[in-house]
Design an enzyme around this catalytic site. Structure first.
Site, PDB file in Angstrom:
ATOM      1  N   ASP A   1       0.318   8.518   1.538  1.00 46.60           N
ATOM      2  CA  ASP A   1       0.725  10.131   1.576  1.00 46.60           C
ATOM      3  C   ASP A   1       1.970  10.187   0.849  1.00 46.60           C
ATOM      4  OD1 ASP A   1      -1.231   9.945   3.411  1.00 46.60           O
ATOM      5  OD2 ASP A   1      -0.115  11.041   4.955  1.00 46.60           O
TER       6      ASP A   1
ATOM      7  N   LEU B   1       0.975  -1.274   0.045  1.00 49.23           N
ATOM      8  CA  LEU B   1       0.194  -0.049  -0.073  1.00 49.23           C
ATOM      9  C   LEU B   1       0.798   1.201   0.047  1.00 49.23           C
ATOM     10  CD1 LEU B   1      -3.102   0.799   1.998  1.00 49.23           C
ATOM     11  CD2 LEU B   1      -1.253   2.166   2.477  1.00 49.23           C
TER      12      LEU B   1
END
Ligand code: FRU
Length: 479
Positions: free
Chosen positions: A45, A42
């Site tokens: 930001d 994953l």
């Protein structure tokens, strides 16, 4: 898949451990051609976006093991032109006591010698109580990473455990460094707190809470705050959480900005207008800005093309998330204007005939148009795909993704409408294997969405008057 805590917080000991996962993921359908995406697992930001020594450095939050939030690393990429990127591997590892459960988001400072990365050490004790620390790493030009043995400072007791995402700012007039942090007060209201020092790497003291008149009660936590100076204005960019905003469906996570004036003396940011969202589409969060080189009227912005608490069709392929293309940021009429970078044109490969109605996996579409417009991307004889609808009499533009075969995050609403300030004249669409970025009227509005077309959906139809060009785009990522 249900993840156990042990699986999510497993430490990555060597890159070899994820080779089989990496090889599997390379063969899956929705890997991107010209967007930064995680090698495995994953991505969230963007972090530490900065220019130094002839190169742009851009990092992201990374959990190696799958499409799940767990132990976070900073993964490093590099670019000379902000179009072609190279994967450089892990930069910050959560390998200390103070960051034992994650090296969370933060920002970069360039000194004469090298890059300094400020991040949140997400510590958890045996009872899983979170204690956030503000930490520092020196990334030297030879690529070596040197972590400070102690954090710069720990949590402030007047706020909850939610204190994170340091943005480092140098205030020239007073020769003072500031770190701003996103925080939550004890009444569960989103806040920004500031620390200051004369030195970038020591003597940090709490300076106070940022006053933002009119925004005292605006969401319960402000993530990823930043104050940018663009042209004559200051811009406060942040992500207020758990609040509904008009025109954003049932979404409770947003990324937006206030234009105004920052006063470091009184620690007040005085807005001169409303809160605006950065992106009118669906999947965009935690934007990070880099100062432009040699031109203060512009900055460069990149965001996570994803949202907290959302799931995506690639989750089952064991990866999730990517970054948006970097965008040029300017101010016009008290609004942020976002445009694709000029250098993106270098990706144009082959011009193809729009009359064929075919949508290549990676392409750019440019349109000059007037009057009403209805466009379907990824449609089939039975399905509408993504609809872009513009109504000239109300000047409203709608992007609706409910006609796709693969639908996701439906509960947050599948259509977004925006009223334009001027009639629609120009559109630029950037399509990658699993994303779409729509730039409206020279940066007036931007809609970003992930999209997961099946093989038979690679078509489009247009109803309306438009002069249109399509180019296939080259790959831009180097491993
Ligand atoms: C925003 C965020 C940040 C945090 C990071 C952890 O998406 O929650 O506040 O630092 O992600 O990965």
């Amino acid at each position: 898949k249900e993840w156990t805590k042990e699986e999510r917080y497993r430490v990555l000991k060597s890159a070899d451990e994820i080779k089989p996962l990496y090889n599997r993921i390379q063969l899956t359908h929705y890997r991107q051609h010209f967007h930064i995406q995680p090698i495995t697992g994953l991505l969230n930001d963007p972090n530490g976006f900065v220019y130094h020594d002839g190169k742009w450095h851009l990092f992201y939050q990374w959990c190696p093991w799958g499409a799940v939030h767990g132990l976070k690393y900073w993964y490093q990429t590099e670019s000379k032109d902000l179009v072609h990127f190279e994967n450089k591997g892990v930069c910050i590892k959560p390998d200390c006591e103070y960051d034992n459960k994650g090296a969370y988001s933060g920002s970069a400072l360039v000194t004469e010698h090298s890059i300094y990365l400020y991040y949140t050490g997400n510590h958890r004790d045996e009872d899983w109580k979170r204690i956030p620390y503000t930490c520092l790493v020196n990334l030297r030009d030879d690529g070596s990473v040197h972590k400070y043995s102690k954090p710069l400072f720990g949590p402030n007791d007047n706020y909850t455990e939610h204190q994170r995402d340091p943005k480092i700012i140098y205030h020239k007039e007073t020769e003072t460094y500031y770190i701003i942090l996103g925080a939550q007060n004890k009444q569960k209201q989103g806040r920004i707190i500031l620390y200051k020092s004369k030195y970038f790497n020591r003597d940090w003291v709490f300076a106070g809470e940022l006053k933002v008149p009119g925004f005292e009660d605006f969401g319960d936590m402000w993530e990823c705050p930043s104050i940018e100076h663009i042209g004559d204005h200051d811009v406060l960019i942040f992500c207020p959480q758990h609040i509904k905003i008009k025109g954003r469906g049932d979404s409770i996570h947003h990324n937006g900005y206030l234009i105004g004036k920052m006063d470091y003396e009184t620690l007040t940011f005085t807005p001169i207008g409303d809160f605006h969202v950065l992106d009118f589409g669906f999947d965009s969060y935690a934007a990070e800005c880099a100062a432009n080189i040699g031109n203060n009227d512009k900055a460069i912005l990149v965001a996570w093309m994803g949202l907290p608490d959302a799931s995506y069709p690639t989750d089952e392929d064991e990866w999730s998330g990517c970054l948006t293309m970097p965008r040029e940021l300017t101010i016009r009429n008290r609004r942020l204007i976002q445009r694709p970078l000029d250098a993106l044109k270098s990706l144009r490969h082959q011009e193809i005939d729009p009359d064929e109605g075919i949508l290549p996996e990676a392409c750019e579409i440019e349109m000059h148009t007037s009057g009403n417009l209805e466009m379907h991307l990824f449609n089939t004889p039975q399905t509408d795909g993504i609809t872009i609808l513009y109504e000239d009499d109300t000047k409203s533009i709608t992007i609706d993704r409910s006609g796709m075969k693969k639908r996701f995050n439906k509960e947050q609403g599948e259509a977004r409408t925006r009223q334009l300030d001027h009639p629609l004249t120009h559109l630029r669409l950037f399509i990658d294997t699993s994303s779409l970025e729509v730039y409206v009227n020279d940066g007036d509005a931007l809609f970003t969405t992930r999209v997961f077309p099946e093989a038979e959906e690679h078509h489009f139809t247009l109803i309306g008057l438009a002069d249109m060009k399509i180019w296939t785009l080259e790959d831009a990522m180097k491993n």
